[in-house]
Design a protein around this motif. Structure first.
Motif, mmCIF file in Angstrom:
data_model
loop_
_atom_site.group_PDB
_atom_site.id
_atom_site.type_symbol
_atom_site.label_atom_id
_atom_site.label_comp_id
_atom_site.label_asym_id
_atom_site.label_seq_id
_atom_site.Cartn_x
_atom_site.Cartn_y
_atom_site.Cartn_z
ATOM 1 N N UNK A 103 107.546 73.451 38.025
ATOM 2 C CA UNK A 103 108.280 74.123 36.945
ATOM 3 C C UNK A 103 109.706 74.446 37.389
ATOM 4 N N UNK A 104 109.836 74.907 38.652
ATOM 5 C CA UNK A 104 111.169 75.187 39.195
ATOM 6 C C UNK A 104 112.017 73.918 39.176
ATOM 7 N N UNK A 105 111.420 72.843 39.638
ATOM 8 C CA UNK A 105 112.170 71.587 39.722
ATOM 9 C C UNK A 105 112.569 71.092 38.327
ATOM 10 N N UNK A 106 111.680 71.292 37.343
ATOM 11 C CA UNK A 106 111.981 70.873 35.978
ATOM 12 C C UNK A 106 113.150 71.702 35.424
ATOM 13 N N UNK A 107 113.080 73.025 35.638
ATOM 14 C CA UNK A 107 114.156 73.907 35.159
ATOM 15 C C UNK A 107 115.482 73.568 35.822
ATOM 16 N N UNK A 108 115.429 73.343 37.133
ATOM 17 C CA UNK A 108 116.648 73.017 37.869
ATOM 18 C C UNK A 108 117.273 71.731 37.336
ATOM 19 N N UNK A 109 116.420 70.748 37.096
ATOM 20 C CA UNK A 109 116.907 69.467 36.583
ATOM 21 C C UNK A 109 117.499 69.639 35.187
ATOM 22 N N UNK A 110 116.853 70.485 34.374
ATOM 23 C CA UNK A 110 117.339 70.729 33.015
ATOM 24 C C UNK A 110 118.729 71.366 33.024
ATOM 25 N N UNK A 111 119.024 72.132 34.070
ATOM 26 C CA UNK A 111 120.334 72.771 34.199
ATOM 27 C C UNK A 111 121.333 71.897 34.968
#
Length: 202
Positions: free
Chosen positions: A89-97
Motif C-alpha cells: 500500500x505504501x509503495x502504491x501511494x508513493x507511486x501515485x504521488x
C-alpha cells in the motif's frame, strides 16, 4: 536547485546534506527539518524543488500531505520517501504521488546514496529546464592535472668495496655520497666523483 530533507533523525539529515553537497549543491540550497510542521512553515518560503522526507504516518501532517501542501507553491516539487514500514500500500501511494523511491529504514549510507543519485540522474534526463543545472552540479570534480615527470632508469645499487666497471676498466668503489638528489661514487685511487648512473657492477 533547492532540497528539503525532513526526518526526525539528525543522522539522516546530516548524511543527506553531506551527500547533496558532495554532488556539488550549495549548502544554502539544502534545508533540513526534524518534523513536518516546521518543514511546512519554512518550506512555503524556501520553495524546494526536491524533497526527501520520512513518511510520518502517525503525525498530524504526514510526509505525503506535506508534499501536497508544498506542491501548491512549487508545482514541480519532486518527492522521495523514507519509512520504517514499507507495505504494498505504501509503495502504491508513493507511486501515485510520483515518488522517485521509498527507502526502508534502517538503511545504509550506500543505499541512500544509490537512490538519491539515481533520482537526480533520472530528473536530469526528464526535466530539460533543470538538465544543465543538474549536469553541472553532478559533474565530478576534475582531478588535478599531474605534471608529467621524466621516467628515470633505476640507479645501480653499489656499496663501498664493490667492484664496478667504469670507462671499460674495473675499479673498487670507496665512498658513496648522496647529494642534491644525485648519488655519486668515489673510486679507489681516483680524486673525482663519478655519477652512479655511469657505473656498472663488474
Amino acid at each position: 536547485m533547492k532540497f528539503l530533507v525532513v526526518d526526525p533523525l539528525a543522522g539522516v539529515q546530516t548524511f543527506a546534506r553531506q551527500l547533496l553537497q558532495s554532488h556539488g549543491f550549495a549548502p544554502e540550497h539544502i534545508l533540513c527539518c526534524a518534523d513536518t510542521d516546521t518543514a511546512l512553515a519554512q518550506g512555503l518560503a524556501f520553495k524546494p524543488q526536491f524533497m526527501i522526507t520520512d513518511w510520518y504516518a502517525r503525525a498530524p501532517l504526514t510526509g505525503l500531505q506535506l508534499f501536497q501542501r508544498l506542491r501548491d507553491v512549487q508545482p514541480t516539487l519532486q518527492l522521495s520517501l523514507l519509512s520504517f514500514e514499507v507495505t504494498p500500500e505504501h509503495e502504491f501511494e508513493a507511486e501515485a504521488h510520483g515518488a522517485h523511491f521509498v527507502l526502508k529504514k534502517p538503511f545504509t549510507a550506500d543505499q541512500l546514496k544509490t537512490e538519491v543519485t539515481r533520482a537526480l540522474e533520472a530528473l536530469a534526463k526528464t526535466s530539460p529546464g533543470l538538465h544543465s543545472q543538474l549536469r553541472d552540479a553532478m559533474r565530478p570534480a576534475r582531478p588535478p592535472v599531474r605534471q608529467m615527470l621524466p621516467v628515470l632508469p633505476p640507479e645501480p645499487v653499489i656499496k663501498p668495496g664493490d667492484k664496478v666497471r667504469y670507462q671499460g676498466q674495473v675499479h673498487v668503489a670507496q665512498h658513496i655520497i648522496h647529494r642534491q638528489g644525485e648519488t655519486v661514487v668515489q673510486l679507489k685511487g681516483q680524486p673525482a666523483f663519478v655519477p652512479v648512473t655511469k657505473l656498472q657492477p663488474a
